[in-house]
Design a protein around this motif. Structure first.
Motif, PDB file in Angstrom:
ATOM      1  N   LYS A 248      -7.707   1.313   5.580  1.00 48.11           N
ATOM      2  CA  LYS A 248      -8.237   0.676   4.372  1.00 48.11           C
ATOM      3  C   LYS A 248      -8.226  -0.843   4.504  1.00 48.11           C
TER       4      LYS A 248
ATOM      5  N   GLY B 295       0.815  -1.208   0.000  1.00 51.82           N
ATOM      6  CA  GLY B 295       0.000   0.000   0.000  1.00 51.82           C
ATOM      7  C   GLY B 295       0.849   1.259   0.000  1.00 51.82           C
TER       8      GLY B 295
ATOM      9  N   ARG C 254      -3.521   5.641   7.081  1.00 53.68           N
ATOM     10  CA  ARG C 254      -4.470   5.544   5.969  1.00 53.68           C
ATOM     11  C   ARG C 254      -4.536   4.131   5.400  1.00 53.68           C
TER      12      ARG C 254
ATOM     13  N   SER D 261     -11.265  -4.089   4.632  1.00 54.41           N
ATOM     14  CA  SER D 261     -11.359  -4.885   3.405  1.00 54.41           C
ATOM     15  C   SER D 261     -10.602  -6.208   3.431  1.00 54.41           C
TER      16      SER D 261
END
Length: 259
Positions: free
Chosen positions: A226, A176, A222, A230
């Motif tokens: 996320k 990420g 962040r 998920s």
């Protein structure tokens, strides 16, 4: 009855062969052969940091490059700690070898140049730690303006479970960060013979300049937010991580390059 038994046995033997052909055996890991990497950490008195830095720029990097040309190592990277900080190293060299045989021949260099240093540099060094390692994971692309954050870990579970944790928890975050662009490259090593050493695995993060590393805290939050919404596998590992590894002191560093 014997004929039925023989036919049944033959059937299962054929099935086993076909299964191996289509799906393979257990996945190969770096531990299936000898180690192919070394991480060498050097400590000097604060007053000797400038002299070690100058030696590497004027002689040390040239020597490493010569060994690379001669086929004595595959690649190298030298990091210099950004700040004088007594608990951690001042300089770290990461050596990658093409194969086990090339790695074994490093002992020949050690006989005349311990830790890859000449007499002038060895006179400056107060301690050296050499860790045999294997690179398990790597991603991204190194840049010319990288700022490095080196994170040592001591893992508390079996290597197999730890690798599963790295794949399920750490790598989704690192990927990420790469996608965001603040991080440009990473290496992840697991040490050999790590008993009583101060780390057993090492994450080397190369950020995209000082601006990239300046975004680390915000970016980490962040990406984790996320993933939490998920990725149930990541969430599961995140609840367990304190029982899996201890994190050692982070080291901020820059790569030493020729002028």
């Amino acid at each position: 009855m014997n004929q039925i038994f023989k036919r049944t046995r033959a059937f299962f033997l054929l099935a086993a062969v076909l299964w191996t052909a289509f799906f393979g055996v257990a996945q190969a890991t770096p531990f299936d052969s000898g180690m192919k990497g070394l991480v060498i950490e050097y400590k000097v008195a604060p007053a000797n940091r400038p002299a070690l830095y100058a030696y590497m720029r004027e002689q040390g990097l040239d020597q490493l490059e010569q060994w690379k040309r001669e086929g004595k190592l595959k690649n190298y990277k030298v990091l210099f700690g950004r700040y004088a900080d007594s608990p951690v190293w001042d300089m770290m060299t990461m050596l990658d070898f093409a194969d086990v045989a090339q790695a074994a021949r490093w002992k020949e260099i050690e006989r005349t140049m311990p830790a890859g240093l000449g007499p002038q540099a060895l006179a400056l060094v107060t301690s050296v730690e050499t860790n045999p390692v294997d690179q398990w994971f790597e991603g991204g692309k190194s840049t010319s303006n990288g700022v490095y954050l080196v994170i040592p870990y001591d893992y508390l579970v079996s290597t197999e479970k730890y690798v599963s944790y790295v794949e399920g928890y750490l790598l989704p975050q690192v990927n990420g960060w790469l996608q965001d662009g603040a991080l440009s490259h990473y290496n992840f090593y697991i040490g050999r013979y790590a008993v009583s050493r101060h780390w057993s695995s090492l994450l080397v993060l190369e950020y995209n300049g000082d601006e990239g590393i300046g975004q680390r805290e915000k970016l980490t939050a962040r990406v984790r937010a996320k993933l939490a919404g998920s990725d149930p596998v990541w969430e599961g590992w995140s609840k367990d991580k304190s029982a899996i590894r201890n994190t050692r002191q982070y080291i901020l560093a820059d790569e030493l390059r020729k002028p």
